[in-house]
Design a protein around this motif. Sequence first.
Motif, PDB file in Angstrom:
ATOM      1  N   ARG A 255      51.575  80.488   4.616  1.00 43.34           N
ATOM      2  CA  ARG A 255      50.410  81.325   4.703  1.00 43.34           C
ATOM      3  C   ARG A 255      50.538  82.607   5.150  1.00 43.34           C
ATOM      4  O   ARG A 255      50.385  83.794   4.387  1.00 43.34           O
ATOM      5  CB  ARG A 255      49.164  80.790   5.252  1.00 43.34           C
ATOM      6  CG  ARG A 255      47.777  80.872   4.584  1.00 43.34           C
ATOM      7  CD  ARG A 255      46.947  79.940   5.353  1.00 43.34           C
ATOM      8  NE  ARG A 255      46.887  78.558   4.874  1.00 43.34           N
ATOM      9  CZ  ARG A 255      46.295  78.274   3.873  1.00 43.34           C
ATOM     10  NH1 ARG A 255      45.682  79.198   2.968  1.00 43.34           N
ATOM     11  NH2 ARG A 255      46.124  77.250   3.273  1.00 43.34           N
ATOM     12  N   GLU A 256      50.934  82.877   6.268  1.00 45.23           N
ATOM     13  CA  GLU A 256      51.052  84.176   6.789  1.00 45.23           C
ATOM     14  C   GLU A 256      52.145  85.045   6.252  1.00 45.23           C
ATOM     15  O   GLU A 256      52.025  86.499   6.279  1.00 45.23           O
ATOM     16  CB  GLU A 256      51.317  84.182   8.426  1.00 45.23           C
ATOM     17  CG  GLU A 256      52.714  83.780   8.806  1.00 45.23           C
ATOM     18  CD  GLU A 256      52.759  82.377   9.047  1.00 45.23           C
ATOM     19  OE1 GLU A 256      51.931  81.640   8.419  1.00 45.23           O
ATOM     20  OE2 GLU A 256      53.808  81.739   9.844  1.00 45.23           O
ATOM     21  N   LEU A 257      53.100  84.650   5.695  1.00 44.02           N
ATOM     22  CA  LEU A 257      54.188  85.435   4.857  1.00 44.02           C
ATOM     23  C   LEU A 257      53.445  85.805   3.417  1.00 44.02           C
ATOM     24  O   LEU A 257      53.507  87.103   2.922  1.00 44.02           O
ATOM     25  CB  LEU A 257      55.363  84.439   4.498  1.00 44.02           C
ATOM     26  CG  LEU A 257      56.593  84.725   5.470  1.00 44.02           C
ATOM     27  CD1 LEU A 257      57.581  83.679   5.056  1.00 44.02           C
ATOM     28  CD2 LEU A 257      56.791  85.984   5.867  1.00 44.02           C
ATOM     29  N   MET A 258      52.922  84.754   2.799  1.00 44.60           N
ATOM     30  CA  MET A 258      52.310  85.310   1.427  1.00 44.60           C
ATOM     31  C   MET A 258      51.038  86.315   1.592  1.00 44.60           C
ATOM     32  O   MET A 258      50.801  87.041   0.751  1.00 44.60           O
ATOM     33  CB  MET A 258      51.898  83.813   0.653  1.00 44.60           C
ATOM     34  CG  MET A 258      52.942  82.899   0.352  1.00 44.60           C
ATOM     35  SD  MET A 258      54.343  83.772  -0.668  1.00 44.60           S
ATOM     36  CE  MET A 258      53.274  83.693  -2.057  1.00 44.60           C
ATOM     37  N   ALA A 259      50.468  86.271   2.913  1.00 40.06           N
ATOM     38  CA  ALA A 259      49.322  87.191   2.843  1.00 40.06           C
ATOM     39  C   ALA A 259      49.871  88.698   3.027  1.00 40.06           C
ATOM     40  O   ALA A 259      49.087  89.387   2.726  1.00 40.06           O
ATOM     41  CB  ALA A 259      48.864  86.992   4.335  1.00 40.06           C
ATOM     42  N   HIS A 260      51.272  88.925   2.852  1.00 35.90           N
ATOM     43  CA  HIS A 260      51.837  90.010   2.646  1.00 35.90           C
ATOM     44  C   HIS A 260      51.606  90.676   1.208  1.00 35.90           C
ATOM     45  O   HIS A 260      51.873  91.865   0.956  1.00 35.90           O
ATOM     46  CB  HIS A 260      53.196  90.284   3.092  1.00 35.90           C
ATOM     47  CG  HIS A 260      53.549  90.111   4.574  1.00 35.90           C
ATOM     48  ND1 HIS A 260      53.680  91.292   5.309  1.00 35.90           N
ATOM     49  CD2 HIS A 260      53.290  89.401   5.610  1.00 35.90           C
ATOM     50  CE1 HIS A 260      53.905  90.817   6.915  1.00 35.90           C
ATOM     51  NE2 HIS A 260      53.719  89.635   6.981  1.00 35.90           N
ATOM     52  N   ILE A 261      51.808  89.734   0.457  1.00 35.34           N
ATOM     53  CA  ILE A 261      51.533  89.980  -0.795  1.00 35.34           C
ATOM     54  C   ILE A 261      49.955  90.753  -1.464  1.00 35.34           C
ATOM     55  O   ILE A 261      49.092  90.167  -1.153  1.00 35.34           O
ATOM     56  CB  ILE A 261      51.908  88.844  -1.682  1.00 35.34           C
ATOM     57  CG1 ILE A 261      53.239  88.289  -1.706  1.00 35.34           C
ATOM     58  CG2 ILE A 261      51.732  89.042  -3.492  1.00 35.34           C
ATOM     59  CD1 ILE A 261      54.440  89.221  -2.118  1.00 35.34           C
ATOM     60  N   ALA A 262      50.356  91.861  -2.260  1.00 34.46           N
ATOM     61  CA  ALA A 262      49.022  92.360  -2.729  1.00 34.46           C
ATOM     62  C   ALA A 262      48.239  91.349  -3.805  1.00 34.46           C
ATOM     63  O   ALA A 262      48.958  90.492  -4.470  1.00 34.46           O
ATOM     64  CB  ALA A 262      49.595  93.684  -3.644  1.00 34.46           C
ATOM     65  N   PRO A 263      47.023  91.538  -3.559  1.00 31.10           N
ATOM     66  CA  PRO A 263      46.237  92.580  -3.268  1.00 31.10           C
ATOM     67  C   PRO A 263      45.730  92.270  -1.600  1.00 31.10           C
ATOM     68  O   PRO A 263      45.157  92.979  -1.001  1.00 31.10           O
ATOM     69  CB  PRO A 263      45.017  92.649  -3.949  1.00 31.10           C
ATOM     70  CG  PRO A 263      44.935  91.224  -4.409  1.00 31.10           C
ATOM     71  CD  PRO A 263      46.281  90.547  -4.693  1.00 31.10           C
ATOM     72  N   GLU A 264      46.064  91.158  -1.330  1.00 30.56           N
ATOM     73  CA  GLU A 264      45.745  90.609   0.104  1.00 30.56           C
ATOM     74  C   GLU A 264      46.889  91.445   1.222  1.00 30.56           C
ATOM     75  O   GLU A 264      46.138  91.866   2.223  1.00 30.56           O
ATOM     76  CB  GLU A 264      46.267  89.007   0.264  1.00 30.56           C
ATOM     77  CG  GLU A 264      45.671  88.369   1.461  1.00 30.56           C
ATOM     78  CD  GLU A 264      45.786  86.879   1.673  1.00 30.56           C
ATOM     79  OE1 GLU A 264      45.958  86.272   0.665  1.00 30.56           O
ATOM     80  OE2 GLU A 264      45.993  86.459   2.539  1.00 30.56           O
ATOM     81  N   GLY A 265      47.816  91.804   0.775  1.00 37.09           N
ATOM     82  CA  GLY A 265      48.818  92.665   1.824  1.00 37.09           C
ATOM     83  C   GLY A 265      49.153  93.758   0.878  1.00 37.09           C
ATOM     84  O   GLY A 265      49.192  94.000  -0.283  1.00 37.09           O
ATOM     85  N   PRO A 266      50.216  94.337   1.622  1.00 36.34           N
ATOM     86  CA  PRO A 266      50.932  95.829   0.924  1.00 36.34           C
ATOM     87  C   PRO A 266      52.254  95.546  -0.052  1.00 36.34           C
ATOM     88  O   PRO A 266      52.419  96.454  -0.721  1.00 36.34           O
ATOM     89  CB  PRO A 266      51.212  96.429   2.076  1.00 36.34           C
ATOM     90  CG  PRO A 266      51.441  95.365   3.335  1.00 36.34           C
ATOM     91  CD  PRO A 266      50.636  94.397   2.948  1.00 36.34           C
TER      92      PRO A 266
END
Length: 428
Positions: free
Chosen positions: A282-293
């Motif tokens: 979860r914490e890795l995939m949270a880097h993926i837009a639009p959640e992350g950059p």
Amino acid sequence: MKHDISKALFARAQERIPGGVNSPVRAFRGVGGTPVFFREAHGAWLTDVDGNRYLDFVGSWGPMILGHSHPAVLGAVSEALKKATSFGAPHAGEVEMAELLCSIVPSVEKVRLVSSGTEATLAAIRLARGATGRPCILKFEGCYHGHADSFLVKAGSGVETLGLPDSPGVPEALARLTLTEPYNDLPAVERLFEQRGREIACAIIEPVVGNMGLLAPKEGYLKGLEALCRKHGVLLILDEVMTGFRVARGGAQELYGVKPDLTTFGKVIGGGLPVGAYGGRRELMAHIAPEGPVYQAGTLSGNPLAVAAGMACLKALGEPGVYERLERASAAIEQVLREEARAAGIPVTFNRVGSMWTLFFCEGPVYDYRSAKKADTGRFGRFFHAMLEAGVYLPPSQFEAAFVSLAHGDAELEHLRRAARTAFTSLG
Ligand code: KE4
């Protein structure tokens, strides 16, 4: 067999399509001759444009694990087709597909759908670089992860089949960031990580290699790689585009008890339509837009027709006894090919993991790029064409894996035995 219409189509194709094909490995460059053009496919069988029938061991390079034109897949796509072909906006099927993938593969807590295996792997390494801030990636000789720039370094599949050193068009500055080590050699990885581990964002690997022909991981290799990655803060990416939902319901990571940081998927999860996916913690995939950059996008990602086909395929694979049936059929195929090669006095190495296999025309063991390269590709080419003429369609390259489907039954086995006896004898 007559191939007049295939030949005429290939002549036209070469006028308007590079090499006459939309993917290099289809061009028969690894075996010589004119590629066969197909008209239809049902179960384990293909029919070409000249009306010839073949027992299929390519299965569209993996997706057709249920067999071609499976009623559940055709029915699901037909139903979806009545509503739309594409939204470019969220639909319920995407949520159901994401939930299903995560329920089958525990290491995947969040997942993004894309439209090919290449998109999945290129996104996964971008995510690894974005999440770690490290520039380099590690791949393994002979492994193929699609045609993104960073992977076209000592790659397998079509790159190997065509004997390309690597690919022009990949900037030297980028290629230098791709480090490579031999497959199945853990000390080599340990030495590299000791020297350069802090520069390496991820190690991406085909857990069972299909793109050098079939190479199985040595005992403890994958768990050892997982431990080394953990020790050096290198993210482990299992490229399960080929092995996912094929070598086991939960893929190679279930078979070998490995817990990767990220996994890529393709082929089977689209049931023959274009679907790829990447997912992980979860914490890795949270880097993926639009959640992350970390940016990644796709017009047809999660396409409703493709998702319908993929869901139907994955649900059919959830039926009791499916993987036991695949194993029984694949073991029987292995036995037939070993027996007929032995009877004809032809030295071969037969590598198999589940329903993926390769017949190498060399003495074994074959366990990495160097040992696979000993194979007699000329003899493989003669065998390929003898089998083709006997009505069996093998992958047109010594450096590819063959695939078995749930539609390969007793009648197919007998057809294979007759064809293999003729083909092996012709090599004598
Ligand atoms: P695609 O972009 O072709 O959907 O997937 C790339 C890919 C990624 N990872 C693995 C382990 C793969 O095997 C592949 C694609 N496999 C080849 C067969 N060796 C596809 C066939 C082709 O290139 O035409």
